[in-house]
Design an enzyme around this catalytic site. Structure first.
Site, PDB file in Angstrom:
ATOM      1  N   ASP A  21      49.971 -49.015  59.492  1.00  0.00           N
ATOM      2  CA  ASP A  21      49.359 -49.312  58.181  1.00  0.00           C
ATOM      3  C   ASP A  21      47.874 -48.948  58.181  1.00  0.00           C
ATOM      4  O   ASP A  21      47.216 -48.984  59.219  1.00  0.00           O
ATOM      5  CB  ASP A  21      49.539 -50.811  57.883  1.00  0.00           C
ATOM      6  CG  ASP A  21      49.293 -51.126  56.414  1.00  0.00           C
ATOM      7  OD1 ASP A  21      49.297 -50.188  55.584  1.00  0.00           O
ATOM      8  OD2 ASP A  21      49.092 -52.316  56.097  1.00  0.00           O
ATOM      9  N   SER A  66      58.761 -47.979  53.974  1.00  0.00           N
ATOM     10  CA  SER A  66      59.596 -49.166  53.764  1.00  0.00           C
ATOM     11  C   SER A  66      60.448 -49.010  52.508  1.00  0.00           C
ATOM     12  O   SER A  66      60.161 -48.167  51.648  1.00  0.00           O
ATOM     13  CB  SER A  66      58.711 -50.416  53.621  1.00  0.00           C
ATOM     14  OG  SER A  66      58.118 -50.467  52.337  1.00  0.00           O
ATOM     15  N   SER A  67      61.467 -49.844  52.400  1.00  0.00           N
ATOM     16  CA  SER A  67      62.320 -49.767  51.204  1.00  0.00           C
ATOM     17  C   SER A  67      61.529 -50.115  49.944  1.00  0.00           C
ATOM     18  O   SER A  67      61.944 -49.800  48.842  1.00  0.00           O
ATOM     19  CB  SER A  67      63.555 -50.665  51.363  1.00  0.00           C
ATOM     20  OG  SER A  67      63.197 -51.913  51.907  1.00  0.00           O
ATOM     21  N   ASN A  69      58.339 -49.041  49.583  1.00  0.00           N
ATOM     22  CA  ASN A  69      57.322 -48.006  49.352  1.00  0.00           C
ATOM     23  C   ASN A  69      57.698 -47.022  48.245  1.00  0.00           C
ATOM     24  O   ASN A  69      56.856 -46.231  47.804  1.00  0.00           O
ATOM     25  CB  ASN A  69      57.000 -47.251  50.651  1.00  0.00           C
ATOM     26  CG  ASN A  69      56.155 -48.051  51.632  1.00  0.00           C
ATOM     27  OD1 ASN A  69      56.279 -47.912  52.842  1.00  0.00           O
ATOM     28  ND2 ASN A  69      55.263 -48.904  51.122  1.00  0.00           N
ATOM     29  N   ARG A 189      50.746 -54.272  64.429  1.00  0.00           N
ATOM     30  CA  ARG A 189      50.434 -53.817  63.074  1.00  0.00           C
ATOM     31  C   ARG A 189      48.962 -53.443  63.015  1.00  0.00           C
ATOM     32  O   ARG A 189      48.095 -54.248  63.372  1.00  0.00           O
ATOM     33  CB  ARG A 189      50.732 -54.887  62.021  1.00  0.00           C
ATOM     34  CG  ARG A 189      50.427 -54.352  60.602  1.00  0.00           C
ATOM     35  CD  ARG A 189      50.951 -55.223  59.490  1.00  0.00           C
ATOM     36  NE  ARG A 189      50.772 -54.555  58.190  1.00  0.00           N
ATOM     37  CZ  ARG A 189      51.547 -54.699  57.146  1.00  0.00           C
ATOM     38  NH1 ARG A 189      52.587 -55.499  57.216  1.00  0.00           N
ATOM     39  NH2 ARG A 189      51.307 -54.055  56.017  1.00  0.00           N
ATOM     40  N   GLU A 208      56.373 -60.226  70.825  1.00  0.00           N
ATOM     41  CA  GLU A 208      54.971 -60.640  70.787  1.00  0.00           C
ATOM     42  C   GLU A 208      54.295 -59.842  69.678  1.00  0.00           C
ATOM     43  O   GLU A 208      54.510 -58.628  69.565  1.00  0.00           O
ATOM     44  CB  GLU A 208      54.285 -60.349  72.133  1.00  0.00           C
ATOM     45  CG  GLU A 208      54.802 -61.186  73.282  1.00  0.00           C
ATOM     46  CD  GLU A 208      54.514 -62.678  73.090  1.00  0.00           C
ATOM     47  OE1 GLU A 208      53.477 -63.018  72.505  1.00  0.00           O
ATOM     48  OE2 GLU A 208      55.351 -63.496  73.524  1.00  0.00           O
TER      49      GLU A 208
END
Ligand code: IPE
Ligand code: IPE
Ligand code: MG
EC number: 2.5.1.31
Length: 251
Positions: A21, A66-67, A69, A189, A208
């Site tokens: 991201d 992503s679904s 996006n 992320r 984690e």
């Protein structure tokens, strides 16, 4: 870290998943369009894959689209699709030469037939590779993944191949994407957001989590090393109790 210093508690991750991201913000800071950020972001993948392999990581799963996006402006979606297509066309042979098996997870039916073909070809070219796995999650959603596993189990019941009693966690797990790979040890992320955004919901149960402010196009080897280092200092208890955590006497 506390008094532990840099003592390592666990070996390096076998499977890393990354929510890539921050492309839009990276571009905006330079007065550029999001597309420029996406192009810079794709350029990161090759080096990252090499870096992961040299650190003993067996599988790398990347969240590319992503679904949700599809809600982006049509021009941006178009650019992302075309980047995905050229990435597959350019990189599949290189991956085969390096022994990396490529797999795409997610819905495919909303992609153009040209892109669907490119996905199939890239998977076919690298099918017999056994030196590592690169998984690209595209038109992927964690909820979709759980729902498709449920549908497949229901089909097995309908066909008489499975009893209702045989629907348990292992059964769901066997139909969830990535089931054949080592569990996702580390979920990273970039960009400072601290949410899952419908990525691997089931698979991340005991991953984690590592969040970094670094924007994806700036995520380099040093950023990867920082994530791995932090990971190795974590105490992974999986709901149990570490033998030496000092609570044994009171138990
Ligand atoms: C991530 O970068 C790439 C995709 C979602 C395809 P973004 O485009 O979401 O970047 P930000 O969040 O706007 O900075
Ligand atoms: C998640 O990023 C999806 C990918 C990185 C591919 P988003 O930018 O779409 O997530 P939100 O909208 O900030 O939750
Ligand atoms: Mg974003």
């Amino acid at each position: 870290m506390g008094s532990r210093g840099t003592e390592l508690n666990c070996p390096g991750p076998r499977h890393i998943a990354i929510i890539m991201d921050g492309n839009g913000r990276w571009a905006a800071r330079r007065g550029l369009s999001p597309s420029a950020g996406h192009k810079a972001g794709v350029e990161r993948i090759r080096d990252l894959l090499t870096a992961c392999r040299s650190r003993g990581v067996e599988a790398l799963t990347l969240f590319a689209f992503s679904s949700e996006n599809w809600q982006r402006p049509p021009k941006e979606v178009e650019l992302l699709m075309s980047l995905f297509h050229s990435y597959l066309r350019k990189e599949a042979r290189r991956m085969r030469d390096e022994g990396v098996r490529l797999r795409v997870i997610g819905r495919r039916d909303r992609f153009s037939s040209r892109l669907q073909r490119a996905i199939e070809e890239a998977e076919e070219i690298t099918r017999d590779c056994d030196q590592g796995d690169l998984v690209i999650a595209a038109d992927y959603g964690g909820r979709w993944d759980i729902a498709q596993a449920a549908r497949r189990l229901a089909e097995e019941v309908t066909r008489g191949e499975r009893s209702l009693d045989a629907i348990d966690e292992d059964a769901v797990d066997s139909h969830i994407q990535l089931a054949d790979l080592p569990p996702v040890d580390l979920l990273i992320r970039s960009s400072g957001e601290q949410r899952i955004s419908n990525f691997i919901l089931w698979q991340a149960a005991y991953s984690e989590l590592f969040f970094t402010d670094t924007l994806w196009p700036d995520f380099d080897e040093a950023a990867l090393d920082e994530a791995i280092e932090v990971f190795q200092q974590r105490d992974r208890r999986f709901g149990g109790r570490a033998e030496d955590d000092g609570t044994a006497v009171q138990a």
